[in-house]
Design a protein around this motif. Structure first.
Motif, PDB file in Angstrom:
ATOM      1  N   VAL A 189      -5.755  16.699   0.276  1.00  0.00           N
ATOM      2  CA  VAL A 189      -5.851  15.343  -0.260  1.00  0.00           C
ATOM      3  C   VAL A 189      -5.252  14.336   0.714  1.00  0.00           C
ATOM      4  CG1 VAL A 189      -5.230  13.834  -2.173  1.00  0.00           C
ATOM      5  CG2 VAL A 189      -5.715  16.238  -2.598  1.00  0.00           C
ATOM      6  N   THR A 190      -5.991  13.263   0.946  1.00  0.00           N
ATOM      7  CA  THR A 190      -5.530  12.146   1.753  1.00  0.00           C
ATOM      8  C   THR A 190      -5.964  10.869   1.053  1.00  0.00           C
ATOM      9  OG1 THR A 190      -5.773  13.419   3.792  1.00  0.00           O
ATOM     10  CG2 THR A 190      -5.668  11.022   4.017  1.00  0.00           C
TER      11      THR A 190
ATOM     12  N   PHE B 138       0.843  -1.192   0.000  1.00  0.00           N
ATOM     13  CA  PHE B 138       0.000   0.000   0.000  1.00  0.00           C
ATOM     14  C   PHE B 138       0.879   1.243   0.000  1.00  0.00           C
ATOM     15  CE2 PHE B 138      -2.499  -3.275   2.051  1.00  0.00           C
ATOM     16  CZ  PHE B 138      -3.748  -3.114   1.482  1.00  0.00           C
ATOM     17  N   SER B 139       0.407   2.290  -0.646  1.00  0.00           N
ATOM     18  CA  SER B 139       1.088   3.582  -0.564  1.00  0.00           C
ATOM     19  C   SER B 139       0.032   4.656  -0.384  1.00  0.00           C
ATOM     20  CB  SER B 139       1.925   3.852  -1.814  1.00  0.00           C
ATOM     21  OG  SER B 139       1.092   4.024  -2.938  1.00  0.00           O
ATOM     22  N   GLY B 140       0.431   5.752   0.187  1.00  0.00           N
ATOM     23  CA  GLY B 140      -0.528   6.821   0.428  1.00  0.00           C
ATOM     24  C   GLY B 140       0.161   8.135   0.696  1.00  0.00           C
ATOM     25  N   ALA B 141      -0.646   9.153   0.876  1.00  0.00           N
ATOM     26  CA  ALA B 141      -0.130  10.486   1.161  1.00  0.00           C
ATOM     27  C   ALA B 141      -1.217  11.301   1.845  1.00  0.00           C
ATOM     28  CB  ALA B 141       0.319  11.182  -0.117  1.00  0.00           C
ATOM     29  N   SER B 142      -0.800  12.358   2.478  1.00  0.00           N
ATOM     30  CA  SER B 142      -1.732  13.265   3.122  1.00  0.00           C
ATOM     31  C   SER B 142      -1.058  14.621   3.279  1.00  0.00           C
ATOM     32  CB  SER B 142      -2.135  12.736   4.496  1.00  0.00           C
ATOM     33  OG  SER B 142      -3.096  13.589   5.084  1.00  0.00           O
ATOM     34  N   GLY B 143      -1.864  15.636   3.372  1.00  0.00           N
ATOM     35  CA  GLY B 143      -1.319  16.951   3.650  1.00  0.00           C
ATOM     36  C   GLY B 143      -0.907  17.751   2.427  1.00  0.00           C
ATOM     37  N   TYR B 144      -1.306  17.348   1.239  1.00  0.00           N
ATOM     38  CA  TYR B 144      -1.043  18.205   0.097  1.00  0.00           C
ATOM     39  C   TYR B 144      -2.371  18.697  -0.470  1.00  0.00           C
ATOM     40  CZ  TYR B 144      -1.920  14.339  -3.215  1.00  0.00           C
ATOM     41  OH  TYR B 144      -2.482  13.330  -3.934  1.00  0.00           O
ATOM     42  N   SER B 145      -2.317  19.755  -1.232  1.00  0.00           N
ATOM     43  CA  SER B 145      -3.538  20.424  -1.664  1.00  0.00           C
ATOM     44  C   SER B 145      -3.822  20.206  -3.140  1.00  0.00           C
ATOM     45  CB  SER B 145      -3.427  21.927  -1.416  1.00  0.00           C
ATOM     46  OG  SER B 145      -3.286  22.168  -0.038  1.00  0.00           O
ATOM     47  N   TYR B 146      -5.106  20.123  -3.448  1.00  0.00           N
ATOM     48  CA  TYR B 146      -5.584  20.067  -4.825  1.00  0.00           C
ATOM     49  C   TYR B 146      -6.573  21.206  -5.004  1.00  0.00           C
ATOM     50  CZ  TYR B 146      -8.483  18.743  -8.769  1.00  0.00           C
ATOM     51  OH  TYR B 146      -9.203  18.765  -9.930  1.00  0.00           O
ATOM     52  N   ASN B 147      -6.354  22.035  -5.998  1.00  0.00           N
ATOM     53  CA  ASN B 147      -7.229  23.162  -6.272  1.00  0.00           C
ATOM     54  C   ASN B 147      -8.061  22.853  -7.511  1.00  0.00           C
ATOM     55  OD1 ASN B 147      -8.282  25.745  -5.864  1.00  0.00           O
ATOM     56  ND2 ASN B 147      -6.826  26.666  -7.269  1.00  0.00           N
ATOM     57  N   GLN B 148      -9.366  22.737  -7.345  1.00  0.00           N
ATOM     58  CA  GLN B 148     -10.257  22.485  -8.474  1.00  0.00           C
ATOM     59  C   GLN B 148     -10.196  23.657  -9.438  1.00  0.00           C
ATOM     60  OE1 GLN B 148     -13.830  21.283  -5.953  1.00  0.00           O
ATOM     61  NE2 GLN B 148     -14.484  20.876  -8.040  1.00  0.00           N
TER      62      GLN B 148
ATOM     63  N   ASP C  91      -2.728  17.421 -12.678  1.00  0.00           N
ATOM     64  CA  ASP C  91      -3.345  18.547 -13.382  1.00  0.00           C
ATOM     65  C   ASP C  91      -4.567  19.037 -12.616  1.00  0.00           C
ATOM     66  OD1 ASP C  91      -1.557  18.393 -15.481  1.00  0.00           O
ATOM     67  OD2 ASP C  91      -2.797  16.983 -16.605  1.00  0.00           O
ATOM     68  N   THR C  92      -4.720  20.358 -12.516  1.00  0.00           N
ATOM     69  CA  THR C  92      -5.853  20.913 -11.784  1.00  0.00           C
ATOM     70  C   THR C  92      -7.152  20.843 -12.572  1.00  0.00           C
ATOM     71  OG1 THR C  92      -5.287  23.128 -12.578  1.00  0.00           O
ATOM     72  CG2 THR C  92      -4.442  22.476 -10.404  1.00  0.00           C
ATOM     73  N   ASN C  93      -7.087  20.506 -13.869  1.00  0.00           N
ATOM     74  CA  ASN C  93      -8.323  20.438 -14.653  1.00  0.00           C
ATOM     75  C   ASN C  93      -9.017  19.089 -14.523  1.00  0.00           C
ATOM     76  OD1 ASN C  93      -6.774  18.740 -16.231  1.00  0.00           O
ATOM     77  ND2 ASN C  93      -6.824  20.026 -18.040  1.00  0.00           N
ATOM     78  N   GLY C  94      -8.362  18.088 -13.935  1.00  0.00           N
ATOM     79  CA  GLY C  94      -8.990  16.790 -13.714  1.00  0.00           C
ATOM     80  C   GLY C  94      -9.071  15.918 -14.941  1.00  0.00           C
TER      81      GLY C  94
ATOM     82  N   PHE D  39     -15.330  13.870  -6.943  1.00  0.00           N
ATOM     83  CA  PHE D  39     -14.982  14.662  -8.115  1.00  0.00           C
ATOM     84  C   PHE D  39     -14.609  13.788  -9.308  1.00  0.00           C
ATOM     85  CE2 PHE D  39     -13.677  16.935  -4.246  1.00  0.00           C
ATOM     86  CZ  PHE D  39     -14.645  17.914  -4.272  1.00  0.00           C
ATOM     87  N   GLY D  40     -14.524  12.474  -9.100  1.00  0.00           N
ATOM     88  CA  GLY D  40     -14.206  11.564 -10.192  1.00  0.00           C
ATOM     89  C   GLY D  40     -12.780  11.671 -10.676  1.00  0.00           C
ATOM     90  N   ILE D  41     -11.870  12.039  -9.789  1.00  0.00           N
ATOM     91  CA  ILE D  41     -10.468  12.157 -10.185  1.00  0.00           C
ATOM     92  C   ILE D  41      -9.585  11.294  -9.309  1.00  0.00           C
ATOM     93  CG2 ILE D  41     -10.703  14.460 -11.175  1.00  0.00           C
ATOM     94  CD1 ILE D  41      -9.545  15.585  -8.614  1.00  0.00           C
TER      95      ILE D  41
END
Length: 164
Positions: A91-92, A18-28, A144-147, A136-138
């Motif tokens: 994002v998490t 398993f891999s994962g991440a947390s604490g970063y931002s995604y701007n729609q 990419d911020t456009n998804g 959001f289906g992404i």
């Protein structure tokens, strides 16, 4: 973050990565924020938006929703293309990178078949993830911020490993 698991019992073995991440931002932005961007279809999230009870009566009551009302006029003004923290998401995620289940034939059967080793297995890659961007289906690893980026491919393999 990452987590690897390996368990074996009576000829069966199971491994998981398993891999994962947390604490970063995604701007729609773009297609994930602006309805009908580039003449495209309406993003499904905008079904939960502020709207009039009767779309043909500007005096009808407002029905509340999570997203702003879809408004646009001929001068190009819209109310949903202004950047704010409303469109920013922390994002998490945790993704199952690899899952494998195998079975190795016992020594007594291998001797009868004149084999040194025989193992049957099924494995899968990127089968699922637990994340907070599914609405959001992404993909949570989107760059990419456009998804519009393709999600990670999912694979399932079935195999046999025989040694004579």
């Amino acid at each position: 973050m990452g987590l690897s698991i390996y368990v074996a019992y009576k000829g069966f073995d199971f491994s998981a990565d398993f891999s994962g991440a947390s604490g970063y931002s995604y701007n729609q932005e773009w297609e994930t924020r602006i309805p009908f961007q580039n003449g495209g279809a309406l993003n499904e999230i905008f079904l939960d938006r502020w709207h009039r009870a009767d779309p043909f009566d500007p005096d009808s009551e407002w029905i509340p929703g999570k997203y702003p009302a879809l408004r646009y006029n001929n001068s190009g003004h819209s109310n949903y293309n202004k950047n704010s923290t409303f469109w920013l998401h922390n994002v998490t995620y945790l993704r199952a990178r690899t899952l494998e289940l195998g079975y190795s034939l016992p020594e007594s059967l291998l001797t009868k078949l004149n084999l040194e080793r025989a193992r049957f297995y099924v494995n899968g890659y990127n089968l699922f993830s637990f994340d907070n961007l599914k609405d959001f289906g992404i993909d949570p690893e989107i760059s990419d911020t456009n998804g519009l980026q393709y999600p990670q491919n999912k694979f399932v393999n079935v195999g046999v490993n025989i040694s004579i």
